[in-house]
Scaffold this motif. Structure first.
Motif, PDB file in Angstrom:
ATOM      1  N   LEU A  84      46.620  46.126  50.015  1.00 29.20           N
ATOM      2  CA  LEU A  84      45.987  45.425  51.135  1.00 29.20           C
ATOM      3  C   LEU A  84      44.538  45.859  51.307  1.00 29.20           C
ATOM      4  CD1 LEU A  84      46.263  43.442  53.482  1.00 29.20           C
ATOM      5  CD2 LEU A  84      47.103  45.334  54.880  1.00 29.20           C
ATOM      6  N   HIS A  85      44.240  47.109  51.006  1.00 27.96           N
ATOM      7  CA  HIS A  85      42.861  47.588  51.121  1.00 27.96           C
ATOM      8  C   HIS A  85      41.945  46.786  50.196  1.00 27.96           C
ATOM      9  CE1 HIS A  85      44.804  51.692  52.271  1.00 27.96           C
ATOM     10  NE2 HIS A  85      44.994  50.770  53.181  1.00 27.96           N
ATOM     11  N   LEU A  86      42.399  46.572  48.966  1.00 31.14           N
ATOM     12  CA  LEU A  86      41.615  45.770  48.021  1.00 31.14           C
ATOM     13  C   LEU A  86      41.538  44.313  48.482  1.00 31.14           C
ATOM     14  CD1 LEU A  86      40.000  45.437  45.457  1.00 31.14           C
ATOM     15  CD2 LEU A  86      42.158  45.318  44.170  1.00 31.14           C
ATOM     16  N   LYS A  87      42.646  43.801  48.979  1.00 31.99           N
ATOM     17  CA  LYS A  87      42.660  42.427  49.489  1.00 31.99           C
ATOM     18  C   LYS A  87      41.647  42.276  50.616  1.00 31.99           C
ATOM     19  CE  LYS A  87      45.305  39.032  51.997  1.00 31.99           C
ATOM     20  NZ  LYS A  87      46.345  38.798  52.972  1.00 31.99           N
ATOM     21  N   LEU A  88      41.589  43.236  51.513  1.00 35.51           N
ATOM     22  CA  LEU A  88      40.663  43.158  52.642  1.00 35.51           C
ATOM     23  C   LEU A  88      39.205  43.208  52.184  1.00 35.51           C
ATOM     24  CD1 LEU A  88      42.548  45.320  55.281  1.00 35.51           C
ATOM     25  CD2 LEU A  88      42.311  42.822  55.225  1.00 35.51           C
ATOM     26  N   ILE A  89      38.927  43.964  51.148  1.00 38.64           N
ATOM     27  CA  ILE A  89      37.568  43.983  50.584  1.00 38.64           C
ATOM     28  C   ILE A  89      37.211  42.607  50.024  1.00 38.64           C
ATOM     29  CG2 ILE A  89      36.143  44.915  48.702  1.00 38.64           C
ATOM     30  CD1 ILE A  89      37.667  47.605  49.172  1.00 38.64           C
ATOM     31  N   LEU A  90      38.153  42.001  49.302  1.00 40.08           N
ATOM     32  CA  LEU A  90      37.916  40.662  48.758  1.00 40.08           C
ATOM     33  C   LEU A  90      37.755  39.633  49.871  1.00 40.08           C
ATOM     34  CD1 LEU A  90      40.407  40.750  45.757  1.00 40.08           C
ATOM     35  CD2 LEU A  90      37.905  40.868  45.663  1.00 40.08           C
ATOM     36  N   VAL A  91      38.545  39.763  50.923  1.00 36.54           N
ATOM     37  CA  VAL A  91      38.443  38.849  52.062  1.00 36.54           C
ATOM     38  C   VAL A  91      37.084  39.018  52.747  1.00 36.54           C
ATOM     39  CG1 VAL A  91      39.390  38.343  54.360  1.00 36.54           C
ATOM     40  CG2 VAL A  91      40.926  38.591  52.403  1.00 36.54           C
ATOM     41  N   LEU A  92      36.611  40.243  52.863  1.00 33.66           N
ATOM     42  CA  LEU A  92      35.287  40.478  53.432  1.00 33.66           C
ATOM     43  C   LEU A  92      34.224  39.761  52.602  1.00 33.66           C
ATOM     44  CD1 LEU A  92      33.362  41.884  55.410  1.00 33.66           C
ATOM     45  CD2 LEU A  92      33.390  43.858  53.868  1.00 33.66           C
ATOM     46  N   ILE A  93      34.353  39.816  51.293  1.00 33.04           N
ATOM     47  CA  ILE A  93      33.415  39.103  50.414  1.00 33.04           C
ATOM     48  C   ILE A  93      33.468  37.602  50.686  1.00 33.04           C
ATOM     49  CG2 ILE A  93      32.933  38.492  47.994  1.00 33.04           C
ATOM     50  CD1 ILE A  93      33.892  41.399  47.303  1.00 33.04           C
ATOM     51  N   LEU A  94      34.662  37.072  50.933  1.00 30.09           N
ATOM     52  CA  LEU A  94      34.792  35.639  51.251  1.00 30.09           C
ATOM     53  C   LEU A  94      34.093  35.283  52.567  1.00 30.09           C
ATOM     54  CD1 LEU A  94      38.478  35.035  50.191  1.00 30.09           C
ATOM     55  CD2 LEU A  94      36.440  34.051  49.126  1.00 30.09           C
ATOM     56  N   TYR A  95      34.182  36.165  53.551  1.00 28.58           N
ATOM     57  CA  TYR A  95      33.491  35.899  54.811  1.00 28.58           C
ATOM     58  C   TYR A  95      31.974  35.987  54.636  1.00 28.58           C
ATOM     59  CZ  TYR A  95      37.716  35.371  57.501  1.00 28.58           C
ATOM     60  OH  TYR A  95      38.901  34.886  57.985  1.00 28.58           O
ATOM     61  N   VAL A 134      43.351  37.539  45.533  1.00 29.44           N
ATOM     62  CA  VAL A 134      43.977  37.799  46.836  1.00 29.44           C
ATOM     63  C   VAL A 134      45.453  37.404  46.812  1.00 29.44           C
ATOM     64  CG1 VAL A 134      44.013  37.015  49.252  1.00 29.44           C
ATOM     65  CG2 VAL A 134      41.859  37.725  48.194  1.00 29.44           C
ATOM     66  N   ILE A 135      45.757  36.251  46.254  1.00 27.15           N
ATOM     67  CA  ILE A 135      47.151  35.803  46.193  1.00 27.15           C
ATOM     68  C   ILE A 135      47.976  36.728  45.308  1.00 27.15           C
ATOM     69  CG2 ILE A 135      48.661  33.963  45.346  1.00 27.15           C
ATOM     70  CD1 ILE A 135      46.568  31.982  46.434  1.00 27.15           C
ATOM     71  N   LEU A 136      47.432  37.105  44.165  1.00 24.37           N
ATOM     72  CA  LEU A 136      48.164  38.032  43.287  1.00 24.37           C
ATOM     73  C   LEU A 136      48.430  39.356  43.996  1.00 24.37           C
ATOM     74  CD1 LEU A 136      46.437  37.342  39.857  1.00 24.37           C
ATOM     75  CD2 LEU A 136      48.767  36.718  40.537  1.00 24.37           C
ATOM     76  N   LEU A 137      47.459  39.867  44.711  1.00 28.76           N
ATOM     77  CA  LEU A 137      47.654  41.114  45.445  1.00 28.76           C
ATOM     78  C   LEU A 137      48.714  40.956  46.532  1.00 28.76           C
ATOM     79  CD1 LEU A 137      43.951  42.268  45.779  1.00 28.76           C
ATOM     80  CD2 LEU A 137      45.771  43.512  44.578  1.00 28.76           C
ATOM     81  N   ALA A 138      48.651  39.862  47.275  1.00 31.48           N
ATOM     82  CA  ALA A 138      49.588  39.655  48.386  1.00 31.48           C
ATOM     83  C   ALA A 138      51.027  39.443  47.904  1.00 31.48           C
ATOM     84  CB  ALA A 138      49.145  38.462  49.229  1.00 31.48           C
ATOM     85  N   VAL A 139      51.184  38.787  46.772  1.00 34.39           N
ATOM     86  CA  VAL A 139      52.528  38.486  46.274  1.00 34.39           C
ATOM     87  C   VAL A 139      53.080  39.658  45.462  1.00 34.39           C
ATOM     88  CG1 VAL A 139      53.859  36.976  44.739  1.00 34.39           C
ATOM     89  CG2 VAL A 139      52.185  35.995  46.320  1.00 34.39           C
ATOM     90  N   LEU A 140      52.289  40.204  44.554  1.00 38.61           N
ATOM     91  CA  LEU A 140      52.776  41.252  43.648  1.00 38.61           C
ATOM     92  C   LEU A 140      52.742  42.649  44.272  1.00 38.61           C
ATOM     93  CD1 LEU A 140      51.064  40.033  40.365  1.00 38.61           C
ATOM     94  CD2 LEU A 140      53.405  39.566  41.145  1.00 38.61           C
ATOM     95  N   LYS A 141      51.809  42.856  45.200  1.00 38.68           N
ATOM     96  CA  LYS A 141      51.653  44.189  45.826  1.00 38.68           C
ATOM     97  C   LYS A 141      51.708  45.290  44.758  1.00 38.68           C
ATOM     98  CE  LYS A 141      53.744  42.596  50.141  1.00 38.68           C
ATOM     99  NZ  LYS A 141      53.523  41.208  49.937  1.00 38.68           N
ATOM    100  N   PRO A 142      50.768  45.285  43.819  1.00 39.37           N
ATOM    101  CA  PRO A 142      50.861  46.147  42.638  1.00 39.37           C
ATOM    102  C   PRO A 142      50.706  47.647  42.909  1.00 39.37           C
ATOM    103  CG  PRO A 142      48.740  45.037  42.699  1.00 39.37           C
ATOM    104  CD  PRO A 142      49.554  44.462  43.813  1.00 39.37           C
ATOM    105  N   PHE A 143      50.176  48.022  44.044  1.00 42.98           N
ATOM    106  CA  PHE A 143      50.036  49.449  44.352  1.00 42.98           C
ATOM    107  C   PHE A 143      49.983  49.662  45.842  1.00 42.98           C
ATOM    108  CE2 PHE A 143      45.997  47.585  43.063  1.00 42.98           C
ATOM    109  CZ  PHE A 143      45.153  47.867  44.131  1.00 42.98           C
TER     110      PHE A 143
END
Length: 143
Positions: A84-95, A134-143
């Motif tokens: 989620l930390h990585l996802k949030l960084i990517l989401v920040l980039i989207l904003y 983001v979708i791959l991170l949210a679905v797979l939760k790799p770490f």
């Protein structure tokens, strides 16, 4: 039905609605950068402005329901969810991307666009790649 599921459904809904606009707006910029017609230029300015202002509330509601999800799961979950930390960084980039679209919109509005249609074609691909991650991170939760 739990509150978390409602938050999750609304988060996904508003994200999809937001991305419909985020995918289309830079495509309008591509065509706008290519046009030589004053009438088309005027029409693109209206379309771009309306679209960006239409999807901005969806971006805000995506953030609201995403934040409610994180709050619902709790601080311990947030700390343990490294994906989620990585996802949030990517989401920040989207904003940031979304905010930069306002700058580009202003450049077109004031006839100060210096970017080529090629720039906008590449610019158009960035949210696609980030969304995939983001979708791959949210679905797979790799770490």
């Amino acid at each position: 039905m739990t509150t978390v599921l409602i938050y999750k459904a609304l988060h996904i809904f508003f994200m999809v609605a937001w991305f419909a606009g985020i995918f289309y707006l830079p495509r309008l910029f591509v065509y706008h950068a290519e046009t030589k017609s004053a009438d088309c230029d005027k029409q693109f300015k209206v379309m771009e402005r309306r679209l960006l202002y239409f999807v901005t509330p969806f971006a805000i509601l995506t953030l609201v329901f995403g934040t409610l999800l994180i709050y619902s799961y709790g601080l311990a979950w947030l700390k343990a969810s490294h994906w989620l930390h990585l996802k949030l960084i990517l989401v920040l980039i989207l904003y940031i991307y979304h905010g930069y679209c306002f700058k580009l919109l202003a450049n077109f509005k004031h006839n100060k666009n210096q970017r080529s249609s090629r720039f906008y074609r590449i610019f158009n691909e960035l949210p696609v790649l980030i969304l995939l991650a983001v979708i791959l991170l949210a679905v797979l939760k790799p770490f």
